[in-house]
Enzyme design. Structure first.
Site, PDB file in Angstrom:
ATOM      1  CG  HIS A 101      29.189  35.412  47.379  1.00 29.61           C
ATOM      2  ND1 HIS A 101      28.532  36.575  47.047  1.00 29.61           N
ATOM      3  CD2 HIS A 101      30.027  35.149  46.347  1.00 29.61           C
ATOM      4  CE1 HIS A 101      28.940  36.992  45.865  1.00 29.61           C
ATOM      5  NE2 HIS A 101      29.859  36.155  45.420  1.00 29.61           N
ATOM      6  CG  ASP A 103      33.791  34.641  44.039  1.00 29.16           C
ATOM      7  OD1 ASP A 103      32.590  34.956  44.140  1.00 29.16           O
ATOM      8  OD2 ASP A 103      34.680  35.446  43.692  1.00 29.16           O
ATOM      9  CG  HIS A 256      32.636  39.416  46.836  1.00 28.04           C
ATOM     10  ND1 HIS A 256      33.421  38.315  47.100  1.00 28.04           N
ATOM     11  CD2 HIS A 256      31.966  39.123  45.700  1.00 28.04           C
ATOM     12  CE1 HIS A 256      33.240  37.403  46.164  1.00 28.04           C
ATOM     13  NE2 HIS A 256      32.351  37.865  45.298  1.00 28.04           N
ATOM     14  NE  ARG A 271      34.097  35.284  39.649  1.00 27.91           N
ATOM     15  CZ  ARG A 271      33.081  34.728  40.335  1.00 27.91           C
ATOM     16  NH1 ARG A 271      32.254  35.473  41.032  1.00 27.91           N
ATOM     17  NH2 ARG A 271      32.892  33.429  40.313  1.00 27.91           N
TER      18      ARG A 271
HETATM   19  C1  SIN Z   1      30.984  38.452  42.247  1.00 25.49           C
HETATM   20  O1  SIN Z   1      30.250  38.108  43.170  1.00 25.49           O
HETATM   21  O2  SIN Z   1      32.012  37.847  41.983  1.00 25.49           O
HETATM   22  C2  SIN Z   1      30.628  39.658  41.416  1.00 25.49           C
HETATM   23  C3  SIN Z   1      30.630  40.895  42.203  1.00 25.49           C
HETATM   24  C4  SIN Z   1      30.094  42.065  41.432  1.00 25.49           C
HETATM   25  O3  SIN Z   1      29.519  41.872  40.357  1.00 25.49           O
HETATM   26  O4  SIN Z   1      30.244  43.181  41.901  1.00 25.49           O
END
Ligand code: SIN
Length: 283
Positions: A101, A103, A256, A271
């Site tokens: 995805h 974000d 990612h 994050r």
């Molecule tokens: C995310 O999808 O923003 C998190 C990625 C992760 O936890 O590695």
């Protein structure tokens, strides 16, 4: 690109660079901020090792690159400043975000970029994979590229979070609330990056539910092809985290995937998400 204030090492042909020579806990000089921005545009995802950031410093770091997004509607958030998202797995199986995805694409103006800091990582596993959606677009055949130019797709928060939330008590109510707060959004299937002008493939398996201009079965078939293509290892790098690593990625041209291969071990990430603009496609 020439960099004077940071040291930049490319990680793969299509995306990713290690950045050294910068302490992200400090107030960054304007020239350094500009070079980090340039590197983000050039490489799509940047990795910084050994960053000792407090939660406040992490928030401040994000603010130096733009306005931070509202508190995440599902993840836990920091109590003092909920713009800091807590992404934590501890003794739980089947957590969300283990799908490719970009974000918050269910928003009208999805995120420009996200800055993730590793606070606790499993003994092994828990890597994050990143993929270049420029490379995914560039390697499509010309007739498919042409067809995608006129297509738009729906992005749905329910598609992403529905299953995980419905496993919670009162989950159905939560899903309905989320759908009211974030109605279906339509974005172009191809996105022109607002800063580089390059074209990126802009559908993702987690949130993209339907191509508007096609029949249901055509949409399903085409999305299956595009998800498969965008997830080819050819366009990816895999980051093996150390505590204190920071990754800063551009949500407009990358996707990612957080690998959930560590069972019930503890993994804790923080994050911040930087507000972006409304996606468009320009011929
Ligand atoms: C995310 O999808 O923003 C998190 C990625 C992760 O936890 O590695």
């Amino acid at each position: 690109m020439n960099y004077q204030n940071i040291s930049v090492t490319r990680r793969s042909p299509h995306l990713g660079a290690f950045i050294e020579g910068v302490d992200l806990s400090a107030q960054l000089p304007g020239e350094t901020i500009q070079e980090i921005r340039n590197a983000l545009l050039e490489f799509g995802v940047l990795f910084f090792r050994n960053q000792d950031l407090s939660e406040t410093e992490h928030i401040h770091l994000g603010e130096q690159f733009g306005t931070l997004d509202e508190p995440h509607p599902v993840f836990d958030c920091n109590q003092d400043d909920p713009r800091l998202t807590i992404i934590e797995s501890k003794g739980r199986a089947g957590d969300a975000e283990h799908y490719w995805h970009s974000d918050v694409t269910y928003q009208v103006a999805p995120s420009l970029g996200s800055i993730l800091l590793a606070r606790k990582i499993p003994e092994s596993g828990g890597d994050t994979l990143f993929a270049s959606m420029y490379a995914a677009y560039d390697t499509l055949s010309e007739p498919i590229k042409k067809m995608l130019e006129s297509l738009t797709a729906q992005h749905s928060i329910e598609r992403g979070w529905g299953t995980a939330l419905r496993m919670r008590p009162n989950g159905e109510k939560e899903v309905q609330k989320l759908k009211e707060a974030f109605p279906l959004q339509t974005h172009p299937v191809l996105r022109t990056h607002p800063e580089t002008g390059r074209t990126a493939l802009y559908v993702n398996e987690y949130y993209t539910s339907r191509i508007n201009e096609l029949s249901e079965s055509e949409s399903e078939g085409l999305l299956r092809i595009l998800f498969h293509h965008s997830q080819l290892p050819d366009f990816q790098i895999r980051h093996h985290w150390q505590v204190g690593d920071v990754a800063f990625w551009d949500n407009r041209c990358t996707q990612h995937y957080a690998s959930h291969d560590y069972g019930a071990e503890h993994r804790l990430m923080n994050r911040v998400t930087i507000v972006g603009d409304q996606p468009y496609f320009k011929h």
